[in-house]
Design an enzyme around this catalytic site. Structure first.
Site: not given
Ligand code: ADP
Length: 166
Positions: A17, A41, A91, A129
């Site tokens: 993130h 979620k 990703r 996450s």
């Molecule tokens: P997660 O999928 O980890 O639960 P979130 O719902 O908080 O995360 O995702 C928020 C944003 O961050 C989304 O656009 C997701 O694609 C992006 N994101 C999450 N992890 C990564 C990563 N490792 N690299 C790039 N972008 C990421």
């Protein structure tokens, strides 16, 4: 001023993130990291207040980044900004399918809203996450996965989880 919105559940914030937030902050005048309350979620590990506080601490060194939380639809939330752009990290192909669908839905609600994607940095393509939550619950080392200053707090939360579920 051009504002980018980086939305997500951030439960908890990872270095993946943070990599997207940092790169977005270099491109846009202002970045708002928005912690979404009404995520699909269920049963998050951290409360919205805890997540917001952790993201604030992780982003403190980026001068043009602010952190907010929202319990309304992202497309509605974005209406408060002039010419907002949502920036998300991609990703894998599975991320793309979901994000493509979300963009179409968002445009229906707020036609002015654009979404841009940054490809995940190679070393973080596997990182989410949910991976962090799982590893923390099993007591694995979180170094290199989440901001160093948050490790102790995440480990403590995982200990509480183990005590309540073990
Ligand atoms: P997660 O999928 O980890 O639960 P979130 O719902 O908080 O995360 O995702 C928020 C944003 O961050 C989304 O656009 C997701 O694609 C992006 N994101 C999450 N992890 C990564 C990563 N490792 N690299 C790039 N972008 C990421």
């Amino acid at each position: 001023m051009r504002t980018a919105i980086c939305p997500g559940s951030f439960d908890p914030i990872t270095l993946g993130h943070l990599n997207i937030i940092r790169r977005t902050a270099k491109i846009f005048d202002h970045v708002v990291v928005c912690i979404m309350k009404n995520s699909t979620k269920t049963s998050p590990m951290f409360s919205v207040e805890e997540r917001t506080d952790m993201v604030k601490r992780a982003c403190v060194r980026y001068e043009n980044v602010t952190v907010e939380s929202s319990d309304i639809l992202l497309a509605e939330y974005a209406k408060r900004f002039e010419k907002p752009v949502i920036v998300k990290g991609l990703r894998a192909a599975s991320d793309f399918e979901y994000e493509f669908q979300m963009d179409l839905i968002n445009k229906n609600i707020n036609p002015k809203l654009e979404t841009m994607f940054l490809t995940a940095s190679g070393k973080y393509t596997f990182l989410s996450s949910s991976v962090v939550r799982e590893m923390a619950k099993y007591g694995a080392d979180l170094t290199g996965l989440v901001p160093q200053e948050l490790i102790e707090e995440i480990e403590e939360k995982a200990r509480q989880w183990r005590n309540n579920n073990g």
